[in-house]
Enzyme design. Sequence first.
Site, PDB file in Angstrom:
ATOM      1  N   GLU A 122       0.867  -1.189   0.000  1.00 24.30           N
ATOM      2  CA  GLU A 122       0.000   0.000   0.000  1.00 24.30           C
ATOM      3  C   GLU A 122       0.901   1.235   0.000  1.00 24.30           C
ATOM      4  OE1 GLU A 122      -3.510   1.107   0.247  1.00 24.30           O
ATOM      5  OE2 GLU A 122      -2.372   2.978   0.219  1.00 24.30           O
ATOM      6  N   ASP A 153       5.407   1.954  -3.114  1.00 26.18           N
ATOM      7  CA  ASP A 153       4.759   2.124  -4.415  1.00 26.18           C
ATOM      8  C   ASP A 153       4.613   0.759  -5.102  1.00 26.18           C
ATOM      9  OD1 ASP A 153       4.185   2.603  -7.074  1.00 26.18           O
ATOM     10  OD2 ASP A 153       5.544   4.308  -7.246  1.00 26.18           O
ATOM     11  N   ASP A 171      -6.287  -3.840  -5.844  1.00 28.34           N
ATOM     12  CA  ASP A 171      -7.461  -3.212  -5.222  1.00 28.34           C
ATOM     13  C   ASP A 171      -7.182  -1.718  -5.107  1.00 28.34           C
ATOM     14  OD1 ASP A 171      -9.696  -2.569  -3.784  1.00 28.34           O
ATOM     15  OD2 ASP A 171      -8.996  -3.444  -1.902  1.00 28.34           O
ATOM     16  N   THR A 173      -7.753   2.609  -6.207  1.00 31.39           N
ATOM     17  CA  THR A 173      -8.733   3.666  -6.430  1.00 31.39           C
ATOM     18  C   THR A 173      -8.986   3.786  -7.947  1.00 31.39           C
ATOM     19  OG1 THR A 173      -6.838   5.147  -6.371  1.00 31.39           O
ATOM     20  CG2 THR A 173      -8.121   5.013  -4.369  1.00 31.39           C
TER      21      THR A 173
HETATM   22  N1  AG3 Z   1     -11.334   0.375  -4.454  1.00 33.43           N
HETATM   23  C1  AG3 Z   1     -12.170   0.668  -5.611  1.00 33.43           C
HETATM   24  C2  AG3 Z   1     -12.981   1.895  -5.400  1.00 33.43           C
HETATM   25  C3  AG3 Z   1     -13.525   2.490  -6.628  1.00 33.43           C
HETATM   26  C4  AG3 Z   1     -14.674   3.365  -6.259  1.00 33.43           C
HETATM   27  N2  AG3 Z   1     -14.777   4.523  -7.055  1.00 33.43           N
HETATM   28  C5  AG3 Z   1     -15.486   5.589  -6.716  1.00 33.43           C
HETATM   29  N3  AG3 Z   1     -16.158   5.627  -5.621  1.00 33.43           N
HETATM   30  N4  AG3 Z   1     -15.478   6.636  -7.510  1.00 33.43           N
HETATM   31  C6  AG3 Z   1     -11.977   0.037  -3.263  1.00 33.43           C
HETATM   32  C7  AG3 Z   1     -11.056  -0.286  -2.161  1.00 33.43           C
HETATM   33  C8  AG3 Z   1     -11.708  -1.198  -1.206  1.00 33.43           C
HETATM   34  N5  AG3 Z   1     -10.771  -2.053  -0.581  1.00 33.43           N
END
Ligand code: AG3
Length: 293
Positions: A122, A153, A171, A173
């Site tokens: 992370e 990174d 996983d 963003t």
């Molecule tokens: N990761 C993906 C989140 C995408 C959501 N996008 C948004 N809300 N615009 C989630 C991390 C969970 N462990």
Amino acid sequence: MELKKTPPAPPAVLHQGEFWFTELHAPGTGITFRVKQVLYFARTPFQEIALVETSDMGRALFLDGTVQLTERDEFIYHEMMVHVPLCIHPRPRRVLIVGGGDGGCVREALRHPEVEEVTLVEIDGEVVDCCRKHLPLTASRLDDPRVRVLIEDGVKFMKRSRGAFDVIIVDSTDPVGMAGPLTREGFFRAARRALTPQGLYAAQSQGPIFDGKEIGRIARTARKAFRHVSHFLAPAPTYPGGLWSFILAARGARNPAALRPRPLPRGEKTRYYSAGVHRAAFVLPPFVRDFIQ
Ligand code: AG3
């Protein structure tokens, strides 16, 4: 009835003494939560973190104003993202999770007794710290002896790894800004090299209601590095459009979408994932199919 000319100004409004927070999904559409309490707020070198107690969805984690999870529905996303690849890998011993600092994917991966080590990479240590403190249900297993948490990174980590992981789960963003490189060809190629010969790669790939073009771009890019790239879907009640997509790719020659899932061990009760849901998730509606061709 007369239509109001001025909509409430998102993302945050105080309304009759109550605090409401909106993530916009399109210029005039979004999701709104009533926030009972802000538990954590920080600007880190990477992003803005907000962890809040909502009135209906449990606690919720926002990064740069976008919903990452709510306690009420995160099980769907995390179970699907993890059990789909882990249940079809013949012997998933070493698992890498890139991003996922909230620990949701780690928690699910540890339900597989074959898993000997989970490496979580992370980029933002403050996400891990604040989830450990304020999201115990999601982050509960981060301190398990099988887990190694590295704050670094993921792109750099992937580039140095060779043949090391049976399953890689990304996983992240949304693929803009910091997470952009995680959907580029160079990263997919590095991920392929980081897998063992039977290795599998899974990643979240946005929702088809608002981001169909992006799903198509991710699919075409991943196909440059992997022989087989399949897609599966799951509901994501609090993400844009409510329907979410994932990619699944294999290092080797076998098409992972055709593999039959092994059952989870008895006693490991999932709330969304099952063998039937696994198979059904690969059936794509025509409008989604159109995006990825
Ligand atoms: N990761 C993906 C989140 C995408 C959501 N996008 C948004 N809300 N615009 C989630 C991390 C969970 N462990």
